[in-house]
Motif scaffolding. Structure first.
Motif, PDB file in Angstrom:
ATOM      1  N   CYS A  96       0.829  -1.206   0.000  1.00 13.48           N
ATOM      2  CA  CYS A  96       0.000   0.000   0.000  1.00 13.48           C
ATOM      3  C   CYS A  96       0.860   1.250   0.000  1.00 13.48           C
ATOM      4  O   CYS A  96       1.868   1.321   0.702  1.00 13.48           O
ATOM      5  CB  CYS A  96      -0.897   0.030   1.242  1.00 13.48           C
ATOM      6  SG  CYS A  96      -1.980  -1.397   1.375  1.00 13.48           S
ATOM      7  N   LYS A 121      -6.863  -1.874   0.466  1.00 12.45           N
ATOM      8  CA  LYS A 121      -5.783  -1.046  -0.096  1.00 12.45           C
ATOM      9  C   LYS A 121      -6.287   0.373  -0.370  1.00 12.45           C
ATOM     10  O   LYS A 121      -5.622   1.361  -0.041  1.00 12.45           O
ATOM     11  CB  LYS A 121      -5.272  -1.690  -1.390  1.00 12.45           C
ATOM     12  CG  LYS A 121      -4.095  -0.972  -2.040  1.00 12.45           C
ATOM     13  CD  LYS A 121      -3.547  -1.799  -3.206  1.00 12.45           C
ATOM     14  CE  LYS A 121      -2.220  -1.255  -3.732  1.00 12.45           C
ATOM     15  NZ  LYS A 121      -2.402  -0.217  -4.744  1.00 12.45           N
ATOM     16  N   GLU A 125      -4.978   3.916   1.289  1.00 13.50           N
ATOM     17  CA  GLU A 125      -4.402   4.932   0.407  1.00 13.50           C
ATOM     18  C   GLU A 125      -5.227   6.212   0.333  1.00 13.50           C
ATOM     19  O   GLU A 125      -4.795   7.187  -0.273  1.00 13.50           O
ATOM     20  CB  GLU A 125      -4.177   4.325  -0.994  1.00 13.50           C
ATOM     21  CG  GLU A 125      -3.100   3.236  -0.932  1.00 13.50           C
ATOM     22  CD  GLU A 125      -2.769   2.612  -2.276  1.00 13.50           C
ATOM     23  OE1 GLU A 125      -3.491   2.890  -3.260  1.00 13.50           O
ATOM     24  OE2 GLU A 125      -1.791   1.844  -2.333  1.00 13.50           O
TER      25      GLU A 125
END
Lengths: 130, 100
Positions: A96, A121, A125
């Motif tokens: 990530c 993920k 993010e």
């Protein structure tokens, strides 16, 4: 109980990696598997591909594993560790692009709800998105 | 799929009693609880212009609701009523482990 995405924390420092894992366990709980590694085999600062592979195995889940890293080498060594996995598992592990502590807590929170690897993920993010 | 005509919106409002407000730990608890429901759930500090997705931990942490502020909750979907009740209970009981 459904399987949840596992979390791997890779820092140059074992203390940072362990402390981050402690935060995840205390804040999110024990339903998500968390593994960590940090430092080189001599006890100094650094990251090791073989220790990262061990951590991936420890956090392994059929839903996949999300890796959170700190600086440069942690990322490249994590990518190398992923490439060394069997082809069938390679696609189930992602690195990530997120700050290590915040990203780990948010990824684990998302994972605890049973979300997919892609969702986990994406949530990690979110912090680097803007 | 859900019949839109049947989709009722449930509302709740509760005072944030947690000593330090909506910081990291409470935010994680609120998000985890919200994710257990199918309903679409939004929260905001009373009077704030924007509603925040209660299932987004990054956004809940970023809302920085202070101690003593009032949190408004709205939800729609099959289990919306139970979702509002559960979240109100969590916040009202100071994010106790029993309520999460």
């Amino acid at each position: 109980m459904t399987d949840t995405v596992g979390i791997v924390i890779v820092s140059h420092s074992k203390d940072i990696a362990k402390g981050t894992a402690d935060m995840v366990r205390q804040m999110v709980g024990s339903e998500v598997k968390v593994a960590f590694c940090g430092g080189n085999p001599d006890g100094g600062l650094g990251t090791s591909v073989s220790l990262i592979i061990d951590a991936i195995n420890n956090a392994w889940s059929t839903k996949g594993v999300a890796i959170l890293v700190d600086l440069g080498g942690a990322e490249t060594n994590s990518e190398m560790a992923v490439e060394m996995l069997e082809p069938a598992r390679r696609d189930l592990v992602v690195v990530c692009n997120a700050p290590i502590v915040e990203g780990a807590v948010m990824a684990a929170t998302e994972a605890a709800g049973g979300s997919s690897l892609a969702q986990v993920k994406a949530v990690a993010e979110e912090l680097s998105a803007d | 799929m859900l019949d839109k005509a049947d989709e009722q919106i449930f509302n709740g409002s509760v005072r944030l009693v947690h000593a330090v407000g909506m910081h990291a730990r409470p935010a994680v608890k609120l998000t985890k609880l919200a994710k257990r429901f199918q309903a679409h759930i939004s929260v905001r500090v009373a009077g704030a212009p924007d509603w925040i997705n209660a299932k987004s931990v990054a956004k809940i942490m970023a809302m920085r609701a202070a101690h003593g502020s009032t949190i408004e909750i709205k939800a729609s979907g099959s289990d919306a009523e139970a979702a509002v009740e559960a979240l109100v209970n969590l916040i009202a009981t100071d994010f106790s482990d029993e309520a999460s």
